[in-house]
Structures are given as structure tokens and as C-alpha cells.
Design a protein around this motif. Structure first.
Motif: not given
Length: 385
Positions: A79-89, A176-180, A188-191, A338-341
Motif C-alpha cells: 500500500l503506497n510504498g509500504d508492504s507486508l508478507i502474509l504466510t498461509y498454512p 497485490l500492490m495498491f498505489r496512488y 496490480a494482482h500478480y502471481y 488508512t495504515d497498512l495493517v
């Protein structure tokens, strides 16, 4: 029994294989309008639940597909230059759409299904003599066109614009990268779906389409703009085109599932939105449900009624979740403020199918690191108030 399947996508081919394997004496024919070894699009995804279901129903098919798949258990959200990585089971498995169709085609050949390419069904006369007609021919279904009164369609066109591209390199992790950008909201949705290849879906909201001038650009210029906005993500890679036309999503839902000897499955029945990422799974599960209803025996019409009774409740749940998901994307401009989290939490719970209790299992690290402390803090504030 003579069965005509119109559409040689995953749903049509998988159903053809299943029913021919169960009813070897049946005459099963698939009509596909495209040439052999041709398809539109890039990679598709089969999540862990979809592969588990496939293992139960047809382990041989899964054994053929798995070596050609690329697996991932993580996803970056930016989100706007900030990011985090989710890990799924679990893990998602991506595969080139063409490879998927080729493998399913060979599996059909092995059980005696006749797959006819370069053949477009033009009218009802082309299907005379068949005891069962399966419309597996996608969002622009010919079967619905041939019998419009039997299969009326409810349609809702969204405001956001999008285009499907490929990328000539593996983009990892999936993201998933959301940008202004210049006042516009872009997604951008990519895989990655194969060695050195990725799917890349570009999207913008309705206001961006006009305010950033995309409505006045050619598709080539739009592609160049996306390459500019996501140059860091592409890291020198090129966006590849394959019918990569910018358009609005048309949420089409067939009001009726069956009529006499005809039945709809997959996107011909209800079009899956890419934000849910379950289109291939839903289509193949429709094929399984139709197969299971038919092998119980009895008249075709009664079997089709069993198919609807078994499958409609599941489809209704996904249709509701899909609408919630694309409505969230339609309002993405507001969601991004809003904030990233908070944004990621909003994204993960957008369909109403994932609450905080389910989020603990769905994205456990994200919940433990970011959500649980917030909940504990909120509870402490309530106790001291």
C-alpha cells in the motif's frame, strides 16, 4: 447416451473425462471453437482446497497436473510504498492455462472422449440427437444465446477497468500492490505460474480511468503506463499481451441452471471475478457435481434437478462473497486511506466469510503479530473506561 459438451475449458474437459470414465458406453463429444493448443490468458490457480477435492475425485488428474504447477504459500500486500508478507498454512498452485487444457485434453483422449476443435456451435440444429447438452462455454455462452428464454441472464457491469497481462519473468512472492499515481488508484494482482512466467492483472477505479486520461489512451499506451507505475515490481520485465484489452467486468448470472436436456456449468452459469481467485475451482467443482448427479441414474431431467439442489447452495455463498469482494474493489480509493495493517485486515475480511476467529487460522502470523495485540489493547481500554 449421447452427451454434447460445448466448450473445451477446464469445466467442459473435466466433466467429459469424469462422465466417460464412469459411463464408458456413453458417446461423449466436446465442441471447442478455438484451435487445438490455443487459449487466451496466462496462468490459473488451484488452491489447496481445490487440489484436495481433485485428489478425492480423480487422483490421476492431480498426479498429471502437479508436476506442471508452481506452488506458493505466501502473498505480499503493498500500500503506497509500504508492504507486508502474509504466510498461509496451505499453498496455492498455479499452472499455465494452456498446459492445464493440454493435460486435461490428453486425459480425455485416454478414456475415449472425442474433442473437436475449430468447431463453433451455431444453433440448436447442431445439437440434435444428444440426450444431454452441457454449456461449459464461458461468460459469452453460445448455449445461453441459442436458448435465451430458457437461460435468462442477470447482468451487472462494474465501474473499475482492468486488463490481463503476462510477465516474462517469475514475480515472487505473489502479490497485490495498491498505489496512488498522479492522483489515480491502481492495483496490480500478480502471481508466478511457470518458470520465468507470471500472470499480471492491472486494475484502476472508475475515477482514475478518466482523471488520469486512460479513457483517451490506446491499449498500448495504457500498457506503457502500467509498466511505468510498476517498474520496480517488473524489474526490467515486459508485460506480455494476449487479448489484453482494458474493459469493465460484467457480472453475469444465469437465472436458470437447466432446461430440459440442457445444463450450464462454470462461467456460463455464473462468471467468477478475479478478485476471488476461484474461477477454475468453481468450474471444476460444477463438473464434479453434475457428474455425481448423473451417475445416480434415472431420467436426465431428474439428474439435473439433483445437480441444482446439490450445487446451488455452494454457488450462492460464493456469489455473495464475490459481490462483496468486487464491491470492496469498487471503493478501493476510500479503502486505501488508512495504515497498512488496517488496510490488510479490511482486505482479508472484505467478503464476510473471514472474521477474526477464522483469521487466526487463515493468516496466523498476521493475526498474532498485528491483530491480537490491537484486540488486547482495545479490551484493556474498555476495562479501564
Amino acid at each position: 447416451m449421447k452427451i454434447a459438451i460445448v466448450g473445451g475449458g477446464p469445466a467442459g474437459l473435466f466433466f467429459a473425462r469424469l462422465i466417460k470414465r464412469s459411463r464408458p458406453d456413453a458417446e461423449v463429444r466436446v465442441f471447442e471453437q478455438n484451435p487445438r493448443d490455443a487459449t487466451y490468458g496466462f496462468g490459473v490457480v488451484l488452491a489447496g482446497t481445490a487440489r484436495d477435492r481433485l485428489r478425492e475425485v480423480d487422483p490421476e488428474t492431480l498426479d498429471r497436473l502437479a508436476p506442471a504447477m508452481t506452488f506458493s504459500g505466501s502473498q505480499k500486500i503493498g500500500l503506497n510504498g509500504d508492504s507486508l508478507i502474509l504466510t498461509y498454512p496451505g499453498s496455492s498452485g498455479a499452472i499455465a492455462r494452456l498446459t492445464l487444457l493440454q493435460i486435461l485434453g490428453r486425459l480425455c483422449d485416454e478414456v475415449g472422449v472425442e474433442v473437436v476443435h475449430d468447431r463453433r456451435i451455431a444453433g440448436a440444429a447442431d445439437l440434435d440427437g444428444y440426450d444431454l447438452i452441457v454449456g461449459a462455454d464461458g461468460a459469452n455462452s453460445v448455449i445461453r444465446t441459442i436458448w435465451p428464454e430458457a437461460f435468462p441472464v442477470r447482468s451487472h457491469q462494474l465501474g473499475n477497468r482492468f486488463a490481463w497481462y503476462g510477465v516474462d519473468r517469475a514475480l515472487k512472492p505473489n502479490a497485490l500492490m495498491f498505489r496512488y499515481h498522479r492522483g489515480g488508484c491502481f492495483i496490480a494482482h500478480y502471481y508466478t505460474y511457470a518458470d520465468g512466467l507470471s500472470t499480471f492483472v492491472a486494475e484502476c477505479d472508475a475515477l482514475t480511468w478518466e482523471s488520469c486520461g486512460l479513457d483517451r489512451m490506446t491499449d498500448a499506451r495504457r500498457k506503457a503506463l502500467i509498466e511505468e507505475i510498476y517498474a520496480d515490481v517488473l524489474d526490467g520485465g515486459r508485460l506480455l499481451e494476449n487479448k489484453s484489452v482494458w474493459r469493465r467486468f460484467d457480472a453475469r448470472i444465469a437465472e436458470r441452471w437447466t432446461d430440459g436436456r440442457a445444463v450450464l456449468i462454470g462461467d456460463a452459469l455464473r462468471v467468477a471475478h478475479f478478485s476471488i481467485g476461484s474461477g477454475t475451482r468453481l468450474a471444476m467443482d460444477d463438473a464434479v457435481a453434475l457428474h455425481d448427479a448423473l451417475i445416480e441414474g434415472g431420467p436426465v431431467a431428474r439428474a439435473l434437478d439433483r445437480y441444482v439442489a446439490a450445487r446451488r447452495p455452494v454457488r450462492d455463498l460464493f456469489t455473495d462473497a464475490t459481490a462483496r469482494s468486487y464491491d470492496w474493489y469498487e471503493g478501493v480509493r476510500q479503502a486505501m486511506q488508512t495504515d497498512l495493517v488496517s488496510f490488510v485486515h479490511d482486505f482479508l475480511t472484505r467478503t464476510g466469510r473471514v472474521d477474526d476467529d477464522r483469521l487466526k487460522a487463515y493468516a496466523p502470523e498476521f493475526y498474532a503479530r498485528h491483530i491480537a495485540p490491537r484486540r488486547a489493547q482495545d479490551a484493556g481500554l474498555e476495562l479501564t473506561a
